[in-house]
Design a protein around this motif. Structure first.
Motif, PDB file in Angstrom:
ATOM      1  N   ASN A  31     -10.754  29.578 -30.929  1.00 27.39           N
ATOM      2  CA  ASN A  31     -10.810  28.172 -31.877  1.00 27.39           C
ATOM      3  C   ASN A  31     -11.036  28.562 -33.067  1.00 27.39           C
ATOM      4  O   ASN A  31     -10.224  28.548 -34.641  1.00 27.39           O
ATOM      5  CB  ASN A  31      -9.859  26.897 -32.032  1.00 27.39           C
ATOM      6  N   ASP A  32     -12.404  28.510 -33.133  1.00 24.04           N
ATOM      7  CA  ASP A  32     -12.981  28.267 -34.953  1.00 24.04           C
ATOM      8  C   ASP A  32     -12.613  29.059 -35.715  1.00 24.04           C
ATOM      9  O   ASP A  32     -12.923  29.762 -36.479  1.00 24.04           O
ATOM     10  CB  ASP A  32     -14.460  27.662 -34.522  1.00 24.04           C
ATOM     11  N   VAL A  33     -13.382  30.682 -34.420  1.00 24.33           N
ATOM     12  CA  VAL A  33     -13.737  31.767 -35.498  1.00 24.33           C
ATOM     13  C   VAL A  33     -12.575  32.511 -36.768  1.00 24.33           C
ATOM     14  O   VAL A  33     -12.453  33.221 -37.589  1.00 24.33           O
ATOM     15  CB  VAL A  33     -14.076  33.018 -34.340  1.00 24.33           C
ATOM     16  N   ALA A  34     -11.199  31.734 -36.295  1.00 21.18           N
ATOM     17  CA  ALA A  34      -9.801  32.770 -36.850  1.00 21.18           C
ATOM     18  C   ALA A  34      -9.411  32.139 -38.137  1.00 21.18           C
ATOM     19  O   ALA A  34      -8.972  33.332 -38.303  1.00 21.18           O
ATOM     20  CB  ALA A  34      -8.903  31.740 -36.300  1.00 21.18           C
ATOM     21  N   ILE A  62     -16.186  42.814 -35.183  1.00 19.85           N
ATOM     22  CA  ILE A  62     -17.208  42.019 -36.943  1.00 19.85           C
ATOM     23  C   ILE A  62     -17.624  40.887 -36.485  1.00 19.85           C
ATOM     24  O   ILE A  62     -18.963  40.441 -36.621  1.00 19.85           O
ATOM     25  CB  ILE A  62     -16.381  42.666 -37.486  1.00 19.85           C
ATOM     26  N   ALA A  63     -16.928  40.175 -35.872  1.00 12.24           N
ATOM     27  CA  ALA A  63     -16.767  38.677 -35.797  1.00 12.24           C
ATOM     28  C   ALA A  63     -18.124  38.309 -34.754  1.00 12.24           C
ATOM     29  O   ALA A  63     -18.567  37.430 -34.844  1.00 12.24           O
ATOM     30  CB  ALA A  63     -15.739  37.922 -35.573  1.00 12.24           C
ATOM     31  N   LEU A  94     -19.957  38.185 -42.816  1.00 16.64           N
ATOM     32  CA  LEU A  94     -21.047  37.058 -43.637  1.00 16.64           C
ATOM     33  C   LEU A  94     -20.329  35.769 -43.715  1.00 16.64           C
ATOM     34  O   LEU A  94     -20.860  34.343 -42.781  1.00 16.64           O
ATOM     35  CB  LEU A  94     -20.675  37.442 -45.138  1.00 16.64           C
ATOM     36  N   LEU A  95     -18.786  35.357 -43.564  1.00 12.02           N
ATOM     37  CA  LEU A  95     -18.502  33.610 -43.084  1.00 12.02           C
ATOM     38  C   LEU A  95     -18.787  33.687 -41.655  1.00 12.02           C
ATOM     39  O   LEU A  95     -18.803  32.477 -41.094  1.00 12.02           O
ATOM     40  CB  LEU A  95     -17.429  33.523 -43.843  1.00 12.02           C
ATOM     41  N   SER A  96     -18.497  35.304 -40.912  1.00  9.28           N
ATOM     42  CA  SER A  96     -18.978  34.794 -39.177  1.00  9.28           C
ATOM     43  C   SER A  96     -20.454  34.816 -39.199  1.00  9.28           C
ATOM     44  O   SER A  96     -19.976  33.749 -38.225  1.00  9.28           O
ATOM     45  CB  SER A  96     -18.668  35.947 -38.209  1.00  9.28           C
TER      46      SER A  96
END
Length: 491
Positions: free
Chosen positions: A82-85, A105-106, A315-317
């Motif tokens: 759910n959240d990584v999207a 990458i994620a 970087l957000l991941s």
């Protein structure tokens, strides 16, 4: 001499039958794909439970830890789904990354963030929602944490199936609150903290949307809509990349690297300023070289934002893995501590094997179930290109920093999705403003009624996602309260 026609008819019939079998096999394979993902997820949960059994080594009450490990793995799978999207959706929607590339990458950066910078210490009662002294009995505390974990996992699973990106932090907070109320009464809950969380439902998406829209307006005004677009891009794109680099340096310093280095807000901002300036100097010749030979049109500019967008998503991941892994393994670590030491300490250290469950679960959940919400965030709310998606990523980082500085509790999920809405609504407002002046949209005369009908943001998603955000805390609280009653009765 026999007639060959019957033989030909025979082979023709056989070919038709084989074609039907091929179609049947293809249909079976298509229908079985979701079952394969579910099977892999169940296998991962079982492996985590077995690993917990090995680490507990037959200690007293080890079955509780094994069950908690299984539910912790289930929670981590749902966080990944759910959240990584929110991190990867804009990059995929802008075609800067393929779905496969985004998943790889994620998975790498979420795992790195979780293991390198995540979960140094976690509040066992989820950030002070319920006072530890109110549930001092270890067995009551254990069932409360277990109920919160199960309730949050079930809601995230349902939200993912419905296609609604929700806050995993709010889900676990609601779960802790519901079980805490049943265990210790309404007085045990910090209602001031809960009111701040409720306020974040409004603050987070509005802040994210306003910041993203402001950056998009700036890019349109300074680069897209000027006569010499390439020269403008050579000047402004390195500055925008510098803002991104400085923002993420600050973001990771205060949110994602607490375990490695502890810095104040002032030091983090100074570090961000230095890295931002260095990035401007380093990228200016690169952008100049990349823009040589480009046509002076908007389409050419999109290529200049592709790589910065990919880096920002990575970087957000990393930061997400560092922060949100605690939502999966925090209650699990609290249960392990309570069973092993018989206490309900304010803070507990998360063991490495617990962190591995969280990191692995987020990566598996993303890979197995993440594409659905990645597509929804990236393509179904509004149309994104690299510049718009870049504004979304930059908004997510800047808004978290500003909110941290102001002491506002915000959700990274709400910020990122709010930024996507902000970009879409700005485009809608800008298109309507231009059409009112000229009565023309994309070179074609359009009647006022038709202009009013043309929307660049899907209203159905505004309502469904907003409703999911509002009901996350009360729904998980009610669900957790019911599960706690059952667990306490069985225990």
């Amino acid at each position: 001499m026999t007639d060959p026609q019957p033989q030909q008819n025979q082979w023709k019939t056989l070919d038709k039958d084989l074609s039907r079998l091929v179609v049947l096999e293809q249909a079976t394979a298509f229908l079985s794909r979701p079952l394969i993902a579910v099977g892999v997820a169940l296998a991962f949960v079982a492996i985590c439970a077995l690993a917990a059994a090995m680490f507990t080594g037959g200690a007293p009450n080890s079955m509780i830890i094994i069950a908690a490990a299984a539910f912790g793995a289930y929670m981590a799978l749902n966080i990944g789904a759910n959240d990584v999207a929110n991190n990867m959706g804009p990059a995929v929607g802008a075609n800067a990354l393929t779905m496969g590339g985004a998943l790889i990458i994620a998975a790498v950066f979420e795992t790195a963030g979780a293991l390198i910078a995540g979960g140094d210490v976690v509040s066992t009662i989820s950030g002070g929602i319920v006072a530890p002294s109110a549930v001092a009995e270890p067995h009551v505390f254990i069932w409360a944490m277990m109920a919160a974990l199960i309730a949050a996992s079930l809601w995230l699973n349902l939200a993912t199936w419905l296609g609604a990106p929700v806050s995993t932090t709010h889900a676990i907070v609601g779960g802790v609150m519901g079980a805490g109320i049943v265990a210790a009464g309404f007085g045990a809950v910090d209602w001031g903290k809960m009111s701040q969380i409720a306020a974040s439902w409004v603050i987070s998406p509005i802040l994210g949307g306003v910041v993203a829209a402001a950056f998009l307006a700036f890019i349109k005004g300074r680069i897209n809509d000027v006569e010499d677009k390439i020269s403008a891009a050579r000047f402004w794109v390195p500055i925008l990349i510098g803002i991104m680099a400085g923002t993420f340096a600050t973001y990771l310093s205060i949110k994602g690297l607490k375990k490695v280095i502890d810095v104040s807000m002032g030091s983090a901002l100074l570090l961000g300023l230095v890295i931002g300036l260095l990035s401007v100097l380093a990228t200016r010749p690169i952008i100049r070289r990349q823009s040589e030979g480009m046509e002076n049109r908007k389409k050419s500019l999109k290529a200049l934002f592709g790589m910065p967008l990919v880096i920002s998503a990575a970087l957000l991941s990393f930061a997400h893995g560092a922060n949100d892994v605690a939502n999966a393994v925090g209650p699990l670590a609290a249960i392990v501590h309570a069973v092993a030491d018989g206490g309900t300490a304010e803070k507990v250290q998360i063991p490495l094997w617990v962190m591995l469950i969280g990191a692995g679960g987020i990566s598996f959940g993303l890979t197995l179930f993440g594409p659905k919400l990645i597509r929804m965030v990236g393509t179904e709310i509004t149309k994104l290109n690299p510049m718009r998606a870049y504004c979304v990523a930059l908004s997510a980082a800047i808004t978290v920093i500003v909110a941290s500085w102001l002491g506002l509790p915000v959700s990274s999920t709400h910020i990122a999705v709010g930024a996507v809405f902000g970009v879409g609504f700005y485009r809608e407002w800008n298109a309507e403003r231009k059409s009112r002046r000229s009565g023309i949209i994309k070179g074609k005369p359009v009647a006022p009624e038709e202009r009013a009908r043309r929307k660049l943001v899907r209203r159905a998603h505004v309502l469904s996602i907003g409703a999911a955000w509002v009901i996350t805390v009360p729904l998980t609280a009610l669900l957790s309260a019911g599960i706690f009653v059952v667990l306490n009765w069985l225990g």
